[in-house]
Design a protein around this motif. Structure first.
Motif, PDB file in Angstrom:
ATOM      1  N   CYS B  29       0.881  -1.242   0.025  1.00 26.49           N
ATOM      2  CA  CYS B  29      -0.028  -0.012  -0.102  1.00 26.49           C
ATOM      3  C   CYS B  29       0.891   1.269   0.069  1.00 26.49           C
ATOM      4  CB  CYS B  29      -0.914  -0.180   1.185  1.00 26.49           C
ATOM      5  SG  CYS B  29      -1.794   1.434   1.358  1.00 26.49           S
ATOM      6  N   CYS B  32      -0.113   3.249   3.347  1.00 26.12           N
ATOM      7  CA  CYS B  32       0.133   2.888   4.806  1.00 26.12           C
ATOM      8  C   CYS B  32       1.239   1.964   4.719  1.00 26.12           C
ATOM      9  CB  CYS B  32      -0.959   2.267   5.529  1.00 26.12           C
ATOM     10  SG  CYS B  32      -1.508   0.843   4.855  1.00 26.12           S
ATOM     11  N   CYS B  43      -6.274  -1.052  -0.553  1.00 32.26           N
ATOM     12  CA  CYS B  43      -5.718  -1.406   0.586  1.00 32.26           C
ATOM     13  C   CYS B  43      -7.051  -1.487   1.624  1.00 32.26           C
ATOM     14  CB  CYS B  43      -4.815  -0.187   1.120  1.00 32.26           C
ATOM     15  SG  CYS B  43      -4.132  -0.829   2.697  1.00 32.26           S
ATOM     16  N   CYS B  46      -6.142   0.625   5.134  1.00 31.34           N
ATOM     17  CA  CYS B  46      -6.430   2.300   5.189  1.00 31.34           C
ATOM     18  C   CYS B  46      -7.296   2.773   4.151  1.00 31.34           C
ATOM     19  CB  CYS B  46      -4.980   2.927   5.171  1.00 31.34           C
ATOM     20  SG  CYS B  46      -4.343   2.899   3.421  1.00 31.34           S
TER      21      CYS B  46
HETATM   22 ZN   LIG Z   1      -3.169   1.035   3.296  1.00 28.22          ZN
END
Ligand SMILES: [Zn+2]
Lengths: 438, 136
Positions: B29, B32, B43, B46
């Motif tokens: 990701c 994050c 993702c 997040c």
């Molecule tokens: Zn993420």
């Protein structure tokens, strides 16, 4: 008519506060069909459709509600076990019968429209399509009645079973794995709550100690409670509780998961009548009140949920239910969590901290006195292990315990509130019922 | 019996292409910086709008738990019963896990906690899948 898509009924987030309709919605009736192992494909008086009509009639009769008073029907198409399972489990290509059995409806599927046509409901204004399982349907009906979308609502849950081994065939007979199955099936995970929960269960035993076989105390108690449930499969077929030796010697499925850890698919139907607390006062049965409902559908972080994830999910379910009902663990008298696989029930017991049971303590709790006549009458319904896979015993027992009509299953402790569910750690819903509206 | 054959789709095609080259890739990701498997459009942690990118990983892991499939529902795997199904966590991020039948490890004799490394197994001509072997 209203579809489920344009009615916002879910309580599926954290921190929603006390349910705005707490105590203003009541359950006033229930009805069960006979519970057969399978439909034989011949006798139309014991088809899923006939059994669903029977369940509706019994529920309405108990409440004293007429067909004309029903203005809501929440019915899911079916959760048929069947040889192929899921959507692949159908009567076709075999020839259909005379109406109303001239399609899959009434045989392997039931929906509101088929019931309206067949039973002659005239005043139904709320009959959503795409209805989820019983675990969520009771919340949908509670919210619909609370919001005034309808005032007298039938909630109907048919569970069909025809010939053939459980969920063999269909995509499980495929040499290829498509969609989400490409990440599980090549290694042998056919998908389902057995696989979802067996790994966290194994991690549970490693983290907290204990043996898989310690579950026998819980399984046996479910069987005993089932024998005290007059409408259930076990009681009507004289299925005596298994012994410890039977359990330990039984066939492994997903070792250590054994056959006796799995519920028995059945052909049966159940119905409930939900209405406003106000209308309930004039009905012929004793109402029980809905104090909260909630739903959850947690996304998997990765391939397989682990113990941490399952504990976090069940903590959140408990927090949502307690917050919405304005109650805490010590306030809950009757606790009927889902037990379709015995290996997941401890996660709920500990998450909801019923009778003070904390993480890692369930197996020793099971080994104590959990009988219905004792101080900790855990899962007084007998659940699905004790009654067959109807997924409704948890609701009916809760209603009966609060009414004081549970017969030989009636608990000796206080019975004023009940938590009941068809819910797995990752998805489903909970219902909190009260003997009193507040 | 050979294992069940994955059918790549738009999202998973890069993954299976890499597996066919004996490489293990997962998503990373951008928002994050977490690894993600199985792949998703976004993702799952997040839900960042910045998206995910493919990243090759080392292919080292540990066995977290296992079961033995004795009576599963998958036709094609029935002749293999009983067989191990292990849960393998990825060393680079143990919240990422994989399934494995642990080729070379007899059923019921699974060393929980042991180190494993990725290996590749042909399930159909030209189609590999990722598997994991106990490091001796
Ligand atoms: Zn993420």
């Amino acid at each position: 008519m209203t579809s489920s898509n344009d009615f916002q009924w879910r309580r599926d987030r954290d921190g929603l506060g006390v349910w705005e309709h707490r105590g203003n919605v009541a359950v006033v009736g229930y009805g069960h069909s006979p519970v057969d192992r399978r439909w034989d494909g011949v006798d139309l008086d014991s088809s899923l459709g006939a059994y669903t009509i029977m369940a509706c009639e019994k529920a309405m009769e108990q409440a004293g509600v007429t067909i004309d008073q029903v203005d809501g029907i929440v019915c899911c198409d079916s959760h048929i076990a069947g040889g192929s399972g899921g959507t692949a489990s159908q009567w076709a290509p075999r020839p259909y019968f005379d109406p109303p059995y001239d399609s899959e409806y009434g045989l392997t599927l039931i929906n509101a429209q088929w019931l309206i046509n067949t039973m002659g409901f005239k005043n139904v204004k709320f009959a959503p399509t795409g209805v989820p399982t019983i675990g969520e349907m009771v919340g949908m009906a509670s919210q619909a009645v609370g919001d005034g979308v309808c005032s007298t609502c039938l909630v109907i849950y048919p569970t069909g079973n025809m010939e053939g081994r459980y969920r063999r065939g269909g995509e499980n007979a495929d040499d290829y794995a498509r969609g989400a199955r490409q990440w599980t099936v090549p290694w042998g995970n056919h998908g389902g709550n057995d696989f979802i929960n067996i790994f966290p269960h194994r991690q549970y035993l490693m983290k907290y100690g204990g043996e898989h076989e310690d579950l026998v105390h819980f399984v046996r108690n479910q069987h005993k409670n089932g024998m005290l449930t007059p409408w259930g499969y076990n009681a009507t077929h004289n299925i005596q509780p298994i012994s410890v030796e039977d359990y330990i010697g039984s066939r492994p499925i997903l070792n250590p998961l054994r056959i006796w850890d799995c519920d028995r698919p059945v052909n049966a139907s159940a119905a409930y009548v939900f209405t406003t607390a106000e209308r309930a006062q004039d009905m012929k049965s004793q109402p029980v009140y809905v104090l909260n409902h909630s739903q959850h559908n947690f996304a998997f972080r990765t391939t397989q949920p682990d113990l941490d994830e399952v504990e976090m999910w069940t903590d959140r379910q408990a927090a949502r239910m307690y917050e919405g009902a304005g109650l805490g663990p010590a306030d809950v008298d009757i606790f009927n969590p889902y037990d379709g696989y015995s290996i997941m029930t401890q996660f709920f017991l500990e998450g909801f901290q019923w009778h003070g049971v904390k993480r890692g303590e369930a197996l020793s709790f099971y080994a104590g006195d959990i009988t219905v006549k004792g101080p900790h009458p855990f899962s007084s319904s007998g659940g699905n292990l004790g009654n067959g896979r109807t997924r409704t015993a948890m609701y009916t027992d809760s209603i009966e315990q609060l009414r004081g009509t549970a017969g030989d299953r009636q608990v000796t402790v206080r019975a004023e509130t009940a938590l009941c569910a068809f819910s797995t750690p990752s998805s489903g819903g909970w219902l909190m019922l009260g003997k009193y509206p507040s | 019996m050979p294992k069940i054959i994955p059918v790549p789709d738009e999202l998973s095609q890069p993954f299976w292409d890499a597996v066919n080259e004996r490489r293990l890739i997962v998503q990373n990701c951008i928002g994050c910086d977490r690894l993600q498997y199985p792949p998703g459009v976004d993702c799952r942690v997040c839900e960042s709008a910045t998206g995910v990118e493919w990243k090759e990983v080392e292919g080292k892991g540990h066995i977290a738990a296992y079961i033995v499939i004795e009576d599963g529902r998958l036709n094609r795997r029935m002749p293999d019963q009983p067989y191990n199904l292990a849960l393998v966590t990825l060393d680079e991020d143990p919240t990422v896990n994989f399934y494995s039948n642990l080729p070379g490890t007899p059923p019921y004799e699974v060393p929980v906690g042991a180190a494993v490394e990725v290996t590749f197994e042909e399930v159909a001509p030209g189609q590999l899948i990722h598997e994991w072997k106990v490091v001796e």
